[in-house]
Scaffold this motif. Structure first.
Motif, PDB file in Angstrom:
ATOM      1  N   ALA A 108       0.807  -1.221   0.000  1.00 11.67           N
ATOM      2  CA  ALA A 108       0.000   0.000   0.000  1.00 11.67           C
ATOM      3  C   ALA A 108       0.840   1.270   0.000  1.00 11.67           C
ATOM      4  CB  ALA A 108      -0.933  -0.002   1.216  1.00 11.67           C
ATOM      5  N   PHE A 109       1.971   1.273   0.694  1.00 12.96           N
ATOM      6  CA  PHE A 109       2.712   2.514   0.897  1.00 12.96           C
ATOM      7  C   PHE A 109       4.109   2.544   0.255  1.00 12.96           C
ATOM      8  CE2 PHE A 109      -0.115   2.077   4.624  1.00 12.96           C
ATOM      9  CZ  PHE A 109      -0.923   3.173   4.397  1.00 12.96           C
ATOM     10  N   LEU A 110       4.740   1.395   0.071  1.00 12.99           N
ATOM     11  CA  LEU A 110       6.139   1.373  -0.376  1.00 12.99           C
ATOM     12  C   LEU A 110       6.377   0.388  -1.510  1.00 12.99           C
ATOM     13  CD1 LEU A 110       7.687   1.218   3.221  1.00 12.99           C
ATOM     14  CD2 LEU A 110       7.523   3.236   1.755  1.00 12.99           C
ATOM     15  N   LEU A 111       5.406   0.168  -2.369  1.00  8.19           N
ATOM     16  CA  LEU A 111       5.493  -0.914  -3.350  1.00  8.19           C
ATOM     17  C   LEU A 111       6.747  -0.895  -4.214  1.00  8.19           C
ATOM     18  CD1 LEU A 111       4.156  -3.474  -4.379  1.00  8.19           C
ATOM     19  CD2 LEU A 111       3.019  -2.083  -6.096  1.00  8.19           C
ATOM     20  N   PRO A 112       7.141   0.225  -4.817  1.00 11.90           N
ATOM     21  CA  PRO A 112       8.347   0.159  -5.656  1.00 11.90           C
ATOM     22  C   PRO A 112       9.585  -0.315  -4.881  1.00 11.90           C
ATOM     23  CG  PRO A 112       7.156   2.192  -6.077  1.00 11.90           C
ATOM     24  CD  PRO A 112       6.515   1.554  -4.881  1.00 11.90           C
ATOM     25  N   LEU A 113       9.793   0.231  -3.711  1.00 11.62           N
ATOM     26  CA  LEU A 113      10.930  -0.161  -2.877  1.00 11.62           C
ATOM     27  C   LEU A 113      10.771  -1.605  -2.393  1.00 11.62           C
ATOM     28  CD1 LEU A 113      13.526   0.771  -1.474  1.00 11.62           C
ATOM     29  CD2 LEU A 113      12.104   1.542   0.436  1.00 11.62           C
ATOM     30  N   ASP A 114       9.571  -1.970  -1.989  1.00  8.75           N
ATOM     31  CA  ASP A 114       9.255  -3.313  -1.510  1.00  8.75           C
ATOM     32  C   ASP A 114       9.603  -4.367  -2.569  1.00  8.75           C
ATOM     33  OD1 ASP A 114       8.176  -5.365   0.064  1.00  8.75           O
ATOM     34  OD2 ASP A 114       6.103  -4.819  -0.359  1.00  8.75           O
ATOM     35  N   CYS A 115       9.177  -4.148  -3.804  1.00 11.11           N
ATOM     36  CA  CYS A 115       9.463  -5.087  -4.896  1.00 11.11           C
ATOM     37  C   CYS A 115      10.936  -5.079  -5.275  1.00 11.11           C
ATOM     38  CB  CYS A 115       8.612  -4.752  -6.126  1.00 11.11           C
ATOM     39  SG  CYS A 115       6.888  -5.214  -5.945  1.00 11.11           S
ATOM     40  N   LEU A 116      11.513  -3.901  -5.382  1.00 11.22           N
ATOM     41  CA  LEU A 116      12.912  -3.786  -5.791  1.00 11.22           C
ATOM     42  C   LEU A 116      13.829  -4.541  -4.837  1.00 11.22           C
ATOM     43  CD1 LEU A 116      14.654  -2.504  -7.978  1.00 11.22           C
ATOM     44  CD2 LEU A 116      14.914  -0.522  -6.507  1.00 11.22           C
ATOM     45  N   ILE A 117      13.613  -4.381  -3.556  1.00 12.44           N
ATOM     46  CA  ILE A 117      14.426  -5.104  -2.574  1.00 12.44           C
ATOM     47  C   ILE A 117      14.189  -6.606  -2.711  1.00 12.44           C
ATOM     48  CG2 ILE A 117      14.774  -5.551  -0.111  1.00 12.44           C
ATOM     49  CD1 ILE A 117      14.312  -2.514   0.318  1.00 12.44           C
ATOM     50  N   GLY A 118      12.932  -6.998  -2.915  1.00  6.77           N
ATOM     51  CA  GLY A 118      12.634  -8.419  -3.108  1.00  6.77           C
ATOM     52  C   GLY A 118      13.338  -8.997  -4.319  1.00  6.77           C
ATOM     53  N   ALA A 121      17.556  -8.422  -3.453  1.00  7.58           N
ATOM     54  CA  ALA A 121      18.120  -9.066  -2.266  1.00  7.58           C
ATOM     55  C   ALA A 121      17.622 -10.502  -2.064  1.00  7.58           C
ATOM     56  CB  ALA A 121      17.813  -8.235  -1.023  1.00  7.58           C
ATOM     57  N   MET A 122      16.449 -10.809  -2.595  1.00  9.34           N
ATOM     58  CA  MET A 122      15.887 -12.148  -2.385  1.00  9.34           C
ATOM     59  C   MET A 122      15.586 -12.804  -3.728  1.00  9.34           C
ATOM     60  SD  MET A 122      13.494 -11.165   0.856  1.00  9.34           S
ATOM     61  CE  MET A 122      12.906  -9.634   0.158  1.00  9.34           C
ATOM     62  N   ARG A 123      16.522 -12.671  -4.635  1.00  6.58           N
ATOM     63  CA  ARG A 123      16.380 -13.161  -6.007  1.00  6.58           C
ATOM     64  C   ARG A 123      15.898 -14.615  -6.033  1.00  6.58           C
ATOM     65  NH1 ARG A 123      18.389 -10.857 -10.385  1.00  6.58           N
ATOM     66  NH2 ARG A 123      19.762  -9.561  -9.137  1.00  6.58           N
ATOM     67  N   GLY A 124      14.854 -14.849  -6.829  1.00  3.17           N
ATOM     68  CA  GLY A 124      14.344 -16.201  -7.011  1.00  3.17           C
ATOM     69  C   GLY A 124      13.387 -16.689  -5.942  1.00  3.17           C
ATOM     70  N   SER A 125      13.177 -15.894  -4.893  1.00  5.35           N
ATOM     71  CA  SER A 125      12.304 -16.353  -3.804  1.00  5.35           C
ATOM     72  C   SER A 125      10.827 -16.092  -4.095  1.00  5.35           C
ATOM     73  CB  SER A 125      12.683 -15.668  -2.487  1.00  5.35           C
ATOM     74  OG  SER A 125      12.294 -14.295  -2.508  1.00  5.35           O
ATOM     75  N   GLY A 126      10.537 -15.166  -5.014  1.00  3.90           N
ATOM     76  CA  GLY A 126       9.153 -14.807  -5.288  1.00  3.90           C
ATOM     77  C   GLY A 126       8.534 -13.976  -4.167  1.00  3.90           C
ATOM     78  N   GLN A 127       9.372 -13.368  -3.351  1.00  2.00           N
ATOM     79  CA  GLN A 127       8.873 -12.581  -2.229  1.00  2.00           C
ATOM     80  C   GLN A 127       9.262 -11.120  -2.356  1.00  2.00           C
ATOM     81  OE1 GLN A 127      10.726 -14.906   1.040  1.00  2.00           O
ATOM     82  NE2 GLN A 127       8.668 -14.881   1.888  1.00  2.00           N
ATOM     83  N   ARG A 128       8.355 -10.270  -1.856  1.00  2.16           N
ATOM     84  CA  ARG A 128       8.690  -8.868  -1.647  1.00  2.16           C
ATOM     85  C   ARG A 128       9.332  -8.777  -0.263  1.00  2.16           C
ATOM     86  NH1 ARG A 128       4.498  -6.246  -0.312  1.00  2.16           N
ATOM     87  NH2 ARG A 128       3.033  -7.954  -0.182  1.00  2.16           N
TER      88      ARG A 128
END
Length: 155
Positions: A108-118, A121-128
């Protein structure tokens, strides 16, 4: 020990479910704001304009509440229902409202940053990032009939 298979939802399906949700909630918020005026006050210390007020907008607050309640009680928003997706715990278990609130905050509030970090930093995990913080995953729900059952459709 029986191993349960969970299919992690693709980013494309998740994006499509998100778009369905923001369109539905956006129409509702526009109708309400059109009848009542803004739901939240403009934050006085921020410069005017959507780039600065975005995180505090009526739409973001309503989306946060919408996702928290639906995903915390049913595991699915309307967009996720339409695309056979569900938010669960890491083992496929139901989540509660606090976990739904944590993962919804990022959307709701930080989607671009939330996805970018996911993605980075968590490549291949499918997580934000906020999926990781709330210990949740988004899975593709199998809609086939339960074992031993065959559905017969008319015609």
């Amino acid at each position: 020990m029986e191993v349960r298979e969970l299919r992690i939802a693709s980013w494309e399906r998740r994006l499509a479910a998100w778009l369905i949700d923001i369109i539905l909630v956006g129409v509702l918020v526009d109708l309400i704001v059109g009848m009542t005026g803004p739901l939240t006050p403009v934050v006085p210390w921020l410069p005017p304009g959507p780039a600065f007020q975005w995180g505090f907008s009526d739409g973001a607050l309503v989306l946060f509440a919408y996702w928290t309640v639906l995903e915390g009680t049913r595991g699915q928003s309307l967009g996720k229902m339409a695309l056979s997706l569900k938010v669960t715990g890491k083992k496929g278990e139901e989540i509660d409202l606090p976990r739904a609130a944590i993962q919804s905050f990022g959307k709701a509030f930080l989607l671009p940053l939330d996805c970018l970090i996911g993605w980075i930093a968590m490549r291949g995990s499918g997580q934000r990032l906020f999926n990781r913080l709330s210990e949740t995953i988004v899975i593709h729900v199998n809609e086939s009939a339960p074992e031993g059952v065959r559905y017969v459709r008319p015609g």
